[in-house]
Design an enzyme around this catalytic site. Structure first.
Site, mmCIF file in Angstrom:
data_model
loop_
_atom_site.group_PDB
_atom_site.id
_atom_site.type_symbol
_atom_site.label_atom_id
_atom_site.label_comp_id
_atom_site.label_asym_id
_atom_site.label_seq_id
_atom_site.Cartn_x
_atom_site.Cartn_y
_atom_site.Cartn_z
ATOM 1 N N ILE A 116 2.235 -80.235 51.896
ATOM 2 C CA ILE A 116 1.514 -79.803 51.442
ATOM 3 C C ILE A 116 0.137 -80.296 51.208
ATOM 4 C CG2 ILE A 116 1.398 -80.567 48.924
ATOM 5 C CD1 ILE A 116 4.227 -81.103 48.597
ATOM 6 N N ASP A 117 -0.379 -81.012 52.525
ATOM 7 C CA ASP A 117 -1.892 -81.676 52.603
ATOM 8 C C ASP A 117 -2.519 -79.638 52.995
ATOM 9 O OD1 ASP A 117 -2.634 -83.858 52.143
ATOM 10 O OD2 ASP A 117 -1.469 -84.248 53.323
#
Length: 408
Positions: free
Chosen positions: A173-174
């Protein structure tokens, strides 16, 4: 490619730390932008001290920092000091993009929020990244990748019946947030090129998590579907993992033609379905039992070669990162590159863009360096005198490394 890179001539002020936002700036740097990373003199990006090599951590050059900070220049500013904010404003006046992952509202309270900076530079592209976005009741909640995975429901589809919801190991997700932000900035720059207008961009990691679960989200909103964590056994027997004579094989026959080729190759035409998606799991147990037995007759490597030759998606499960990264496909495409970092023995390998331009990989034009390595040079470019620079250094508003690094 040099000056022909897409963002050559674009200046980005990267006032961010950790992973997602610095990764967005790193993508822009690889594409030719001049990126100036702004850190606090006494509290720089804390991932400088995070990584798998303790000696690099001690130097403030941890592997988690090196991953996404090549291609940048490094300036330190204390933004809680009015003099530091004055420098930042002058820098923003001469820049195209301002990128931050400060908690929503924090920079506004310092007088350097979007409205303040847009008043200085109306054409500014301002991109704020946060865990939960700048709107909504959770706007000031803090969080990192693991917290967002937990909050968004992303964990609910990972793991199996034994483990229950499971955190995904890599910070996907980062990285996806960084790519999303870079895409948003590119779109805003294109818009500005046509209209002259600046843009305020609000990127929430929780929104990106929903995008990464898009098929699950759509199904749930339609009929209440809940993803069941099933580990390496997927909904279709022909898209699951099986042990072989040596290693495991991941099958990926997920359309009718691929399934037909698979069952024909394996000598089981009776398992070919005229409409496999009308009731995709109707014959799962028989198919799974058949494949489990057949896959044990060869090694995973042999199955990968045989199945791919017949255009049936399949891959030997790589049991280690070393095994995976040794694949010649990575080397051919230049997915990562070694870079020489001053003060560090041996090259550091860093990932590059997820695509090639005109058939070539795009390399960073400078290595990651200690915080403040370009502070003097950037302040001079902003027309600060040597005496004024000395005053800022003495006051701790800016800093330089004990042994100043300079670009070659």
């Amino acid at each position: 490619m040099g000056a022909s890179l897409p963002f050559a001539g674009i200046r980005v002020v990267d006032a961010s730390q950790v992973l997602a936002a610095p990764y967005a700036a790193y993508q822009l740097a690889l594409l030719g932008a001049e990126v100036i990373k702004v850190e606090r003199p006494c509290s720089p990006d804390f991932v400088r001290n995070v990584g798998t090599d303790p000696s690099l951590n001690d130097q403030g050059m941890g592997t988690q920092f090196l991953t996404q900070n090549a291609g940048k220049r490094f300036l330190t500013l204390d933004l809680k000091d009015e003099r530091g904010r004055a420098v930042l404003k002058e820098l923003v006046r001469r820049s195209d993009v301002f990128l931050t992952n400060a908690r929503p509202g924090a920079y506004e309270r310092l007088g350097i929020g979007y409205a303040d900076l847009a008043a200085i530079n109306p054409g500014l592209i301002h991109c704020g990244i946060s865990a939960f976005g700048a709107r909504g009741p959770k706007r000031e909640h803090t969080g990192y990748e693991n917290v967002v995975q937990a909050t968004s429901g992303y964990m609910s589809a990972n793991g199996d019946q034994r483990t229950g919801p499971l955190r995904q190991g890599s910070p996907a997700i980062d990285y996806a947030t960084g790519i999303t932000a870079a895409f948003a900035i590119a779109s805003a720059l294109f818009h500005r090129d046509r209209t002259g207008e600046g843009t305020s961009i609000d990127v929430g990691m929780i929104d990106v998590a929903a995008i990464l679960m898009a098929c699950h989200v759509t199904s749930h909103l339609r009929d209440g579907f809940e993803p069941t964590p099933t580990g390496n056994t997927m909904a279709l027997a022909t898209t699951s993992t099986y042990p072989t004579r040596a290693g495991s094989i991941m099958l990926g026959a997920c359309n009718k033609d691929q399934m037909t080729r698979l069952w024909t190759l394996l000598g089981h035409p009776e398992l070919i379905k005229p409409d496999p998606f009308n009731s995709p799991t109707a014959d799962f147990d028989r198919e799974h039992a058949t494949l489990s037995k057949i896959m044990l007759t060869r090694t995973a490597e042999e199955w990968e070669e045989l199945l791919q030759r017949s255009h049936i998606p399949a891959a030997r499960v790589r049991g280690s990162l070393a095994d995976a990264l040794s694949d010649v496909q990575y080397a051919e495409r230049g997915a990562f590159t070694p870079i020489a970092v001053p003060g560090i023995d041996g090259p550091i390998g860093v990932p590059l863009l997820g695509f090639m331009l005109n058939g070539a990989a795009t390399l960073p034009n400078r290595p990651p360096l200690p915080e403040g390595s370009h502070s003097r040079d950037i302040l001079r470019e902003l027309n600060y005198s040597e005496d004024a620079i000395a005053d800022l250094l003495d006051a701790g508003v800016t800093s330089v490394p004990p042994t100043a690094h300079r670009e070659s």
